[in-house]
Design a protein around this motif. Sequence first.
Motif, short mmCIF file in Angstrom:
data_model
loop_
_atom_site.label_atom_id
_atom_site.label_comp_id
_atom_site.label_asym_id
_atom_site.label_seq_id
_atom_site.Cartn_x
_atom_site.Cartn_y
_atom_site.Cartn_z
N ASN A 208 0.82 -1.21 0.00
CA ASN A 208 0.00 0.00 0.00
C ASN A 208 0.85 1.26 0.00
O ASN A 208 0.48 2.28 -0.60
CB ASN A 208 -0.92 0.02 1.22
CG ASN A 208 -2.10 -0.93 1.08
OD1 ASN A 208 -2.52 -1.24 -0.02
ND2 ASN A 208 -2.63 -1.39 2.20
N LYS A 209 2.00 1.20 0.66
CA LYS A 209 2.86 2.38 0.74
C LYS A 209 3.62 2.62 -0.57
O LYS A 209 3.88 3.76 -0.94
CB LYS A 209 3.86 2.21 1.89
CG LYS A 209 3.20 2.18 3.26
CD LYS A 209 4.19 1.86 4.36
CE LYS A 209 3.51 1.78 5.73
NZ LYS A 209 4.44 1.35 6.79
N ALA A 210 3.96 1.54 -1.26
CA ALA A 210 4.81 1.66 -2.45
C ALA A 210 4.05 1.70 -3.76
O ALA A 210 4.61 2.10 -4.79
CB ALA A 210 5.80 0.48 -2.48
N VAL A 211 2.79 1.32 -3.74
CA VAL A 211 2.08 1.00 -4.98
C VAL A 211 2.01 2.15 -5.97
O VAL A 211 2.00 1.94 -7.19
CB VAL A 211 0.67 0.46 -4.66
CG1 VAL A 211 -0.25 1.58 -4.15
CG2 VAL A 211 0.07 -0.26 -5.86
N GLU A 212 1.99 3.38 -5.50
CA GLU A 212 1.92 4.53 -6.40
C GLU A 212 3.12 4.60 -7.34
O GLU A 212 3.03 5.14 -8.45
CB GLU A 212 1.84 5.82 -5.58
CG GLU A 212 1.75 7.09 -6.41
CD GLU A 212 1.72 8.34 -5.56
OE1 GLU A 212 1.86 9.43 -6.15
OE2 GLU A 212 1.55 8.24 -4.32
N HIS A 213 4.24 4.01 -6.91
CA HIS A 213 5.48 4.13 -7.68
C HIS A 213 5.88 2.84 -8.39
O HIS A 213 7.00 2.73 -8.88
CB HIS A 213 6.61 4.59 -6.75
CG HIS A 213 6.31 5.87 -6.04
ND1 HIS A 213 6.18 7.07 -6.70
CD2 HIS A 213 6.06 6.12 -4.73
CE1 HIS A 213 5.89 8.03 -5.82
NE2 HIS A 213 5.82 7.47 -4.63
N VAL A 214 4.97 1.86 -8.45
CA VAL A 214 5.26 0.62 -9.18
C VAL A 214 4.26 0.47 -10.32
O VAL A 214 3.15 1.01 -10.29
CB VAL A 214 5.25 -0.62 -8.27
CG1 VAL A 214 6.25 -0.47 -7.14
CG2 VAL A 214 3.87 -0.91 -7.75
N MET B 50 9.76 -4.38 -0.35
CA MET B 50 8.84 -4.97 0.63
C MET B 50 9.43 -5.03 2.03
O MET B 50 8.70 -5.03 3.02
CB MET B 50 8.43 -6.36 0.17
CG MET B 50 7.63 -6.37 -1.14
SD MET B 50 6.06 -5.50 -1.01
CE MET B 50 5.17 -6.59 0.12
N GLN B 51 10.75 -5.11 2.14
CA GLN B 51 11.37 -5.17 3.47
C GLN B 51 12.05 -3.86 3.85
O GLN B 51 12.76 -3.80 4.86
CB GLN B 51 12.37 -6.33 3.51
CG GLN B 51 11.71 -7.69 3.35
CD GLN B 51 12.70 -8.85 3.41
OE1 GLN B 51 13.85 -8.70 3.81
NE2 GLN B 51 12.26 -10.03 2.99
N ALA C 8 9.62 5.27 -0.28
CA ALA C 8 10.88 5.91 -0.65
C ALA C 8 11.75 4.97 -1.47
O ALA C 8 12.44 5.39 -2.41
CB ALA C 8 11.61 6.38 0.60
N SER C 9 11.75 3.69 -1.12
CA SER C 9 12.57 2.72 -1.84
C SER C 9 12.08 2.56 -3.27
O SER C 9 12.88 2.53 -4.23
CB SER C 9 12.55 1.38 -1.13
OG SER C 9 13.38 0.44 -1.79
N ALA C 10 10.76 2.46 -3.46
CA ALA C 10 10.21 2.34 -4.81
C ALA C 10 10.50 3.59 -5.63
O ALA C 10 10.85 3.52 -6.81
CB ALA C 10 8.71 2.09 -4.74
N LEU C 11 10.37 4.74 -5.01
CA LEU C 11 10.65 6.00 -5.70
C LEU C 11 12.13 6.08 -6.08
O LEU C 11 12.48 6.53 -7.18
CB LEU C 11 10.26 7.18 -4.82
CG LEU C 11 10.43 8.57 -5.42
CD1 LEU C 11 9.66 8.71 -6.72
CD2 LEU C 11 10.00 9.64 -4.42
N ASN C 12 13.01 5.62 -5.20
CA ASN C 12 14.44 5.61 -5.48
C ASN C 12 14.76 4.71 -6.67
O ASN C 12 15.58 5.05 -7.54
CB ASN C 12 15.21 5.15 -4.24
CG ASN C 12 16.70 5.31 -4.38
OD1 ASN C 12 17.19 6.30 -4.91
ND2 ASN C 12 17.45 4.32 -3.90
#
Length: 216
Positions: A22-28, A195-196, A202-206
Amino acid sequence: MAPRLQVAVDSPDMVSALGPLNKAVEHVDIIECGTILVIAEGLRAVREIRALYPEKTILADVRIAEAGGLIACQCFEAGADWVSCVAGASLSTIGQVVKVAAEYDGEVQVELGEAYSPDRARAWRDLGVRHVIVKRSRDREAAGDLSWGDEDIERVSELADMGFTVTVTGGIKAAELDVFTGRPVGVVIAGREIMQAEDPEASALNLQRAIGRVWP
């Protein structure tokens, strides 16, 4: 064109999967319902993730080895856009999966094994397989081999020349994407890196920024 970013959701249950997703989905761009998650939760995982993210491409990473038509049908009916097969599956099995995929307007991805045969890859392409994965295996990584060999890198170009969309995976981090500079990568998979992460968004955006840098 820059590669798409695929997040591998290989959590052992839906609760631990959905928090970071849910936190990363915008950037994947692509959500992979990983093998571990599907084993734990069944195709419920695909159904629930499809319901939550109807606009995303979803891969059911079930690694089909046989009973191709039946398994593929179940995955697509659950809401998957793509399904995966193992490289060792027979051409008959892969042909069944491709046939079912066409009925659902879906696509098929084959994950290369340790043994690679260009002739076999061409046979997959002739059957209608659109995606292949060049992978640094988790077991090899765990044994301390963190390198991407010259053969892996050359394979990306060779497979792209055959007409495949080539995916790269295997513990990928943003800082190492430069090794693929100039190569026709279509999809970059990150699992644990997102995921971890302490901050999955931030990780997905990076990773997306690194993709934009390597493939401007």
